[in-house]
Design a protein around this motif. Structure first.
Motif, PDB file in Angstrom:
ATOM      1  N   VAL A  98     -12.099  -1.803  15.811  1.00  0.00           N
ATOM      2  CA  VAL A  98     -12.695  -1.317  14.421  1.00  0.00           C
ATOM      3  C   VAL A  98     -11.647  -1.626  13.377  1.00  0.00           C
ATOM      4  O   VAL A  98     -12.034  -2.040  12.357  1.00  0.00           O
ATOM      5  N   ALA A  99     -10.349  -1.420  13.533  1.00  0.00           N
ATOM      6  CA  ALA A  99      -9.389  -1.830  12.734  1.00  0.00           C
ATOM      7  C   ALA A  99      -9.657  -3.473  12.312  1.00  0.00           C
ATOM      8  O   ALA A  99      -9.616  -3.758  11.144  1.00  0.00           O
ATOM      9  N   PHE A 100      -9.822  -4.269  13.132  1.00  0.00           N
ATOM     10  CA  PHE A 100      -9.699  -5.908  13.123  1.00  0.00           C
ATOM     11  C   PHE A 100     -11.179  -5.827  12.210  1.00  0.00           C
ATOM     12  O   PHE A 100     -11.353  -6.675  11.165  1.00  0.00           O
ATOM     13  N   THR A 101     -12.517  -5.495  12.661  1.00  0.00           N
ATOM     14  CA  THR A 101     -13.472  -5.948  12.185  1.00  0.00           C
ATOM     15  C   THR A 101     -13.846  -5.175  10.553  1.00  0.00           C
ATOM     16  O   THR A 101     -14.203  -5.931   9.622  1.00  0.00           O
ATOM     17  N   GLN A 102     -13.562  -3.864  10.537  1.00  0.00           N
ATOM     18  CA  GLN A 102     -13.659  -3.177   9.142  1.00  0.00           C
ATOM     19  C   GLN A 102     -12.531  -3.811   8.004  1.00  0.00           C
ATOM     20  O   GLN A 102     -13.138  -3.924   6.937  1.00  0.00           O
ATOM     21  N   SER A 103     -11.486  -4.107   8.479  1.00  0.00           N
ATOM     22  CA  SER A 103     -10.666  -4.715   7.505  1.00  0.00           C
ATOM     23  C   SER A 103     -11.016  -6.207   7.013  1.00  0.00           C
ATOM     24  O   SER A 103     -11.009  -6.486   5.933  1.00  0.00           O
ATOM     25  N   LEU A 104     -11.595  -6.751   8.031  1.00  0.00           N
ATOM     26  CA  LEU A 104     -12.089  -8.142   7.961  1.00  0.00           C
ATOM     27  C   LEU A 104     -13.513  -8.028   6.902  1.00  0.00           C
ATOM     28  O   LEU A 104     -13.573  -8.651   5.893  1.00  0.00           O
ATOM     29  N   GLU A 105     -14.021  -7.166   7.072  1.00  0.00           N
ATOM     30  CA  GLU A 105     -15.325  -6.801   6.337  1.00  0.00           C
ATOM     31  C   GLU A 105     -14.959  -6.452   4.789  1.00  0.00           C
ATOM     32  O   GLU A 105     -15.765  -6.741   3.831  1.00  0.00           O
ATOM     33  N   LYS A 106     -14.046  -5.648   4.530  1.00  0.00           N
ATOM     34  CA  LYS A 106     -13.305  -4.927   3.387  1.00  0.00           C
ATOM     35  C   LYS A 106     -12.899  -6.546   2.661  1.00  0.00           C
ATOM     36  O   LYS A 106     -13.031  -6.822   1.332  1.00  0.00           O
ATOM     37  N   ALA A 107     -12.217  -7.532   3.378  1.00  0.00           N
ATOM     38  CA  ALA A 107     -11.785  -8.636   2.855  1.00  0.00           C
ATOM     39  C   ALA A 107     -12.919  -9.688   2.475  1.00  0.00           C
ATOM     40  O   ALA A 107     -12.674 -10.244   1.059  1.00  0.00           O
ATOM     41  N   ILE A 108     -14.229  -9.659   2.884  1.00  0.00           N
ATOM     42  CA  ILE A 108     -15.262 -10.426   2.582  1.00  0.00           C
ATOM     43  C   ILE A 108     -15.905  -9.803   1.251  1.00  0.00           C
ATOM     44  O   ILE A 108     -16.181 -10.557   0.221  1.00  0.00           O
ATOM     45  N   LEU A 109     -15.928  -8.430   1.285  1.00  0.00           N
ATOM     46  CA  LEU A 109     -16.392  -7.712   0.129  1.00  0.00           C
ATOM     47  C   LEU A 109     -15.464  -7.731  -1.298  1.00  0.00           C
ATOM     48  O   LEU A 109     -16.175  -7.416  -2.160  1.00  0.00           O
ATOM     49  N   ASP A 110     -14.178  -7.743  -0.700  1.00  0.00           N
ATOM     50  CA  ASP A 110     -13.273  -7.431  -2.021  1.00  0.00           C
ATOM     51  C   ASP A 110     -12.049  -8.779  -1.877  1.00  0.00           C
ATOM     52  O   ASP A 110     -11.032  -8.602  -1.358  1.00  0.00           O
ATOM     53  N   THR A 111     -12.601  -9.766  -2.551  1.00  0.00           N
ATOM     54  CA  THR A 111     -11.590 -11.016  -2.348  1.00  0.00           C
ATOM     55  C   THR A 111     -10.242 -10.654  -2.998  1.00  0.00           C
ATOM     56  O   THR A 111      -9.206 -11.215  -2.761  1.00  0.00           O
ATOM     57  N   GLY A 112     -10.104  -9.908  -4.007  1.00  0.00           N
ATOM     58  CA  GLY A 112      -8.810  -9.508  -4.716  1.00  0.00           C
ATOM     59  C   GLY A 112      -8.033  -8.878  -3.737  1.00  0.00           C
ATOM     60  O   GLY A 112      -6.670  -9.009  -3.795  1.00  0.00           O
ATOM     61  N   TRP A 113      -8.633  -7.915  -2.999  1.00  0.00           N
ATOM     62  CA  TRP A 113      -7.962  -7.218  -1.983  1.00  0.00           C
ATOM     63  C   TRP A 113      -7.329  -8.113  -0.960  1.00  0.00           C
ATOM     64  O   TRP A 113      -6.222  -7.848  -0.583  1.00  0.00           O
ATOM     65  N   ALA A 114      -8.374  -8.829  -0.646  1.00  0.00           N
ATOM     66  CA  ALA A 114      -7.825 -10.071   0.458  1.00  0.00           C
ATOM     67  C   ALA A 114      -6.699 -10.906   0.017  1.00  0.00           C
ATOM     68  O   ALA A 114      -5.666 -11.001   0.778  1.00  0.00           O
ATOM     69  N   ARG A 115      -6.758 -11.147  -1.140  1.00  0.00           N
ATOM     70  CA  ARG A 115      -5.654 -12.047  -1.854  1.00  0.00           C
ATOM     71  C   ARG A 115      -4.257 -11.303  -1.623  1.00  0.00           C
ATOM     72  O   ARG A 115      -3.186 -11.804  -1.574  1.00  0.00           O
ATOM     73  N   LEU A 116      -4.359 -10.174  -2.227  1.00  0.00           N
ATOM     74  CA  LEU A 116      -3.250  -9.147  -2.207  1.00  0.00           C
ATOM     75  C   LEU A 116      -2.665  -9.004  -0.792  1.00  0.00           C
ATOM     76  O   LEU A 116      -1.439  -8.965  -0.725  1.00  0.00           O
ATOM     77  N   VAL A 117      -3.531  -8.804   0.133  1.00  0.00           N
ATOM     78  CA  VAL A 117      -2.991  -8.453   1.433  1.00  0.00           C
ATOM     79  C   VAL A 117      -2.322  -9.775   1.922  1.00  0.00           C
ATOM     80  O   VAL A 117      -1.334  -9.660   2.514  1.00  0.00           O
ATOM     81  N   ILE A 118      -2.743 -11.085   1.741  1.00  0.00           N
ATOM     82  CA  ILE A 118      -2.310 -12.191   2.127  1.00  0.00           C
ATOM     83  C   ILE A 118      -0.729 -12.383   1.234  1.00  0.00           C
ATOM     84  O   ILE A 118       0.087 -12.831   2.170  1.00  0.00           O
ATOM     85  N   GLN A 119      -0.908 -12.324   0.085  1.00  0.00           N
ATOM     86  CA  GLN A 119       0.328 -12.253  -0.762  1.00  0.00           C
ATOM     87  C   GLN A 119       1.411 -11.392  -0.204  1.00  0.00           C
ATOM     88  O   GLN A 119       2.478 -11.755   0.106  1.00  0.00           O
ATOM     89  N   THR A 120       0.934 -10.072   0.112  1.00  0.00           N
ATOM     90  CA  THR A 120       1.964  -9.136   0.195  1.00  0.00           C
ATOM     91  C   THR A 120       2.574  -9.146   1.667  1.00  0.00           C
ATOM     92  O   THR A 120       3.716  -8.992   1.922  1.00  0.00           O
ATOM     93  N   SER A 121       1.840  -9.791   2.535  1.00  0.00           N
ATOM     94  CA  SER A 121       2.171 -10.081   3.833  1.00  0.00           C
ATOM     95  C   SER A 121       3.238 -11.007   4.134  1.00  0.00           C
ATOM     96  O   SER A 121       4.088 -11.111   4.867  1.00  0.00           O
ATOM     97  N   GLU A 122       3.020 -12.118   2.911  1.00  0.00           N
ATOM     98  CA  GLU A 122       4.107 -13.099   2.775  1.00  0.00           C
ATOM     99  C   GLU A 122       5.394 -12.799   2.041  1.00  0.00           C
ATOM    100  O   GLU A 122       6.313 -13.165   2.382  1.00  0.00           O
ATOM    101  N   THR A 123       5.515 -11.835   1.346  1.00  0.00           N
ATOM    102  CA  THR A 123       6.520 -11.471   0.367  1.00  0.00           C
ATOM    103  C   THR A 123       7.111 -10.153   0.687  1.00  0.00           C
ATOM    104  O   THR A 123       8.253  -9.906   0.301  1.00  0.00           O
TER     105      THR A 123
END
Length: 202
Positions: A98-123
């Motif tokens: 559930v964690a894996f699929t729902q967070s991916l679904e949110k990334a698909i629907l909200d690319t701004g959120w997805a970019r923030l996750v990627i950026q934050t995970s790196e910094t």
């Protein structure tokens, strides 16, 4: 002369300050998603938030403090996505799924959120640790039940997080195909030597 309600006035002031702070955090999140916090300036955040520079400093001492607030907000957004569906699940693999699929679904629907996750995970290392610690706890329980062939929780967490982040980067680069989240989940579970539960019921 009308009586002044000091308590009401104080409440209005607190609400206004909370809204302004949230506005600044939202602007910071948007800008962090586009680039490194190290390159960000107070002027840029104030302009994006539509507030004066002095207002920024009323709420935050510097960009680093703002970055910490954005990280807290992002962590809460993960909880908002994942907690309701996972609360009653006893199966650790079902919770991971559930964690894996729902967070991916949110990334698909909200690319701004997805970019923030990627950026934050790196910094922001504390954000990455928080996410990994949650996954590691689920994996450790699954290992104890004999549900996973990868016997090192640290390694299994690295595999799952790595796949999730790479798939999310792909979402930002191209249109997500149908069933992406389910296909990615199947691949991630195979990578740690597990299989998707037949039922997600509690």
């Amino acid at each position: 002369m009308a009586k002044i309600n000091l308590e009401r006035r104080a409440k209005i002031g607190r609400e206004r300050r909370a809204r302004t702070r949230a506005q600044i955090v939202e602007a910071g999140a948007m800008l962090f998603a586009k680039g490194s916090a190290k390159a960000l300036t107070v002027d840029a955040v104030a302009e994006a938030a539509g507030v004066a520079k002095g207002t920024f400093y009323y709420h935050f001492q510097n960009i680093e403090e703002l970055a910490a607030a954005v990280t807290v907000q992002l962590r809460r957004s993960f909880d908002d996505v994942l907690t309701p569906a996972r609360t009653e699940m006893r199966d650790p693999i079902a919770r991971l799924s559930v964690a894996f699929t729902q967070s991916l679904e949110k990334a698909i629907l909200d690319t701004g959120w997805a970019r923030l996750v990627i950026q934050t995970s790196e910094t922001r290392k504390e954000f990455g640790r928080s996410v990994r610690d949650n996954i590691k706890a689920e994996v450790a329980e699954a290992i104890a039940q004999g549900r996973v062939t990868v016997q090192d929780p640290e390694l299994a967490a690295d595999i799952l997080v790595g796949i999730w982040l790479q798939v999310t980067r792909g979402i930002l680069e191209r249109v997500a195909p149908p069933e992406l989240s389910n296909q990615a989940l199947e691949a991630a579970l195979r990578a740690i030597g597990s299989a998707r539960p037949k039922s997600r019921s509690p």
